[in-house]
Design an enzyme around this catalytic site. Structure first.
Site, PDB file in Angstrom:
ATOM      1  N   SER A 114     -17.189  -2.618 -37.946  1.00 13.89           N
ATOM      2  CA  SER A 114     -17.462  -1.449 -37.110  1.00 13.89           C
ATOM      3  C   SER A 114     -18.808  -0.839 -37.452  1.00 13.89           C
ATOM      4  CB  SER A 114     -16.369  -0.393 -37.314  1.00 13.89           C
ATOM      5  OG  SER A 114     -16.690   0.805 -36.632  1.00 13.89           O
ATOM      6  N   TYR A 143     -11.423   5.257 -41.662  1.00  8.73           N
ATOM      7  CA  TYR A 143     -11.510   4.059 -40.826  1.00  8.73           C
ATOM      8  C   TYR A 143     -12.777   3.275 -41.147  1.00  8.73           C
ATOM      9  CZ  TYR A 143     -12.892   1.311 -36.768  1.00  8.73           C
ATOM     10  OH  TYR A 143     -13.353   0.312 -35.957  1.00  8.73           O
ATOM     11  N   LYS A 184      -5.898   4.289 -24.872  1.00  8.19           N
ATOM     12  CA  LYS A 184      -6.484   4.901 -26.061  1.00  8.19           C
ATOM     13  C   LYS A 184      -6.590   6.422 -25.984  1.00  8.19           C
ATOM     14  CE  LYS A 184      -9.888   2.762 -28.063  1.00  8.19           C
ATOM     15  NZ  LYS A 184     -11.180   2.095 -28.324  1.00  8.19           N
TER      16      LYS A 184
END
Length: 328
Positions: A114, A143, A184
């Site tokens: 990411s 995350y 989402k």
């Protein structure tokens, strides 16, 4: 057999669609569908199997000579998730376990890292896989940290000449937008959320700037069309000699105002944007600039042009969001 973890999710389901379009028939989706609309992301697909993540180890052991590649997109991707133990279990431990499994069984692993690994961006956005460069990065949330910890672990294994998959590639996704992200909620792209607002007759809103160098709506992101993301992944699959950690973006930052104007243009409305304060809960961690350095991927031979923002937004809205069936 090709396995796509998170295969009913946003990027995963688009990978599944692309594989099917290429004529692949042995596609296995690994995901939690739960009780929402996520199942619609794979409703049009012809699949070999659908496996719950808890059953993945047993499934792999039962097919340990059949798996060519695992596209590992499954993760807890919410940057607001506060349960770090849960994130470690789902993001770090599962990914490192899959690396080891693929290494033992001569399979390939293409996994999601990411752009959140870059933190506030002060160290730049170069996808160096050098241990010293990785050590400089400071993700802003659990995350991003879990993805960064995974990348660093794999770098250590490689430095120690440890076992590795037949092919491996980590992908640092930037701001991806496109069909099949509807489940989402608040984590959907600004394109999707703004289209819904405008369709309901509401005013488009963007965050005000709280930084002296950026005007309201002038915050910059590397917005990348899902079609380009999938093309890169398919290119990697077609080039098994290529292994590395790569950025996946356009290489050109654009403003949120540019994005909003693209949405208005795609639906044929005059721009009308209201600027609202950035929530204080995220204000101190808000990124004002992200831009993928795509030099490494290009040097490895990827030569396709990236879709301009205006064209990607037009395709998304006119081919999906504004139709009766927005799913790919």
């Amino acid at each position: 057999m090709l396995i796509v973890t998170g295969g009913a999710g946003f990027i995963g389901s688009n990978i599944v669609a692309a594989l099917e379009e290429r004529g692949e028939t042995e596609i296995v989706v690994v995901d939690r569908l739960r009780d929402g609309i996520k199942w619609k992301n794979i409703a049009k697909r012809n699949l070999r199997d659908i496996v719950h993540p808890d059953d993945l180890p047993a499934f792999l052991e039962a097919h340990n000579n059949d798996v060519d590649a695992i596209f590992h997109m499954g993760a807890i991707s919410a940057t607001t998730e506060r349960d770090a133990d849960k994130i470690v279990q789902n993001n770090y431990k599962l990914t490192t376990w899959l690396w080891e499994w693929c290494a033992r069984h001569s399979s390939r692993l293409i996994y999601a890292s990411s752009a959140a690994t870059y933190g506030d961006g002060k160290q730049g956005f170069d996808d160096s896989f050098d241990q010293a460069d990785l050590a400089k990065l400071a993700p802003l949330n659990a995350y991003g940290w879990s993805k960064h910890a995974t990348d660093r672990r794999f770098r250590t294994i490689l430095d120690q000449n440890g076992f590795r998959p037949k092919q491996w590639a980590g992908l640092k996704f930037f701001n991806v937008y496109g069909p099949n992200e509807y489940h989402k909620g608040g984590m959907r792209s600004v394109v999707s959320q703004m289209f819904d607002k405008l369709s309901a007759g509401e005013t488009a809103t963007l965050f005000k700037s709280h930084h002296p160098d950026y005007e309201d709506g002038g915050q910059l992101r590397d917005f990348v069309w899902i079609g380009d993301v999938v093309d890169i992944i398919m290119w990697l699959y077609d080039n098994p000699q290529v292994s590395d950690l790569f950025n996946v973006g356009t290489g050109k930052a654009r403003s949120f105002k540019d994005l909003a104007l693209s949405v208005f243009g795609a639906i044929g409305k005059e721009p009308d944007i209201q600027y609202v304060p950035t929530p204080e809960s995220i204000r101190d961690k808000y990124q004002y600039f992200t831009e993928a350095n795509m030099t490494k991927l290009r040097a490895c031979g990827y030569g396709a042009n990236m879709t301009p923002l205006e064209e990607g937004v037009r395709q998304y809205i006119q081919d999906y969001l504004a139709t009766e069936d927005p799913f790919r």
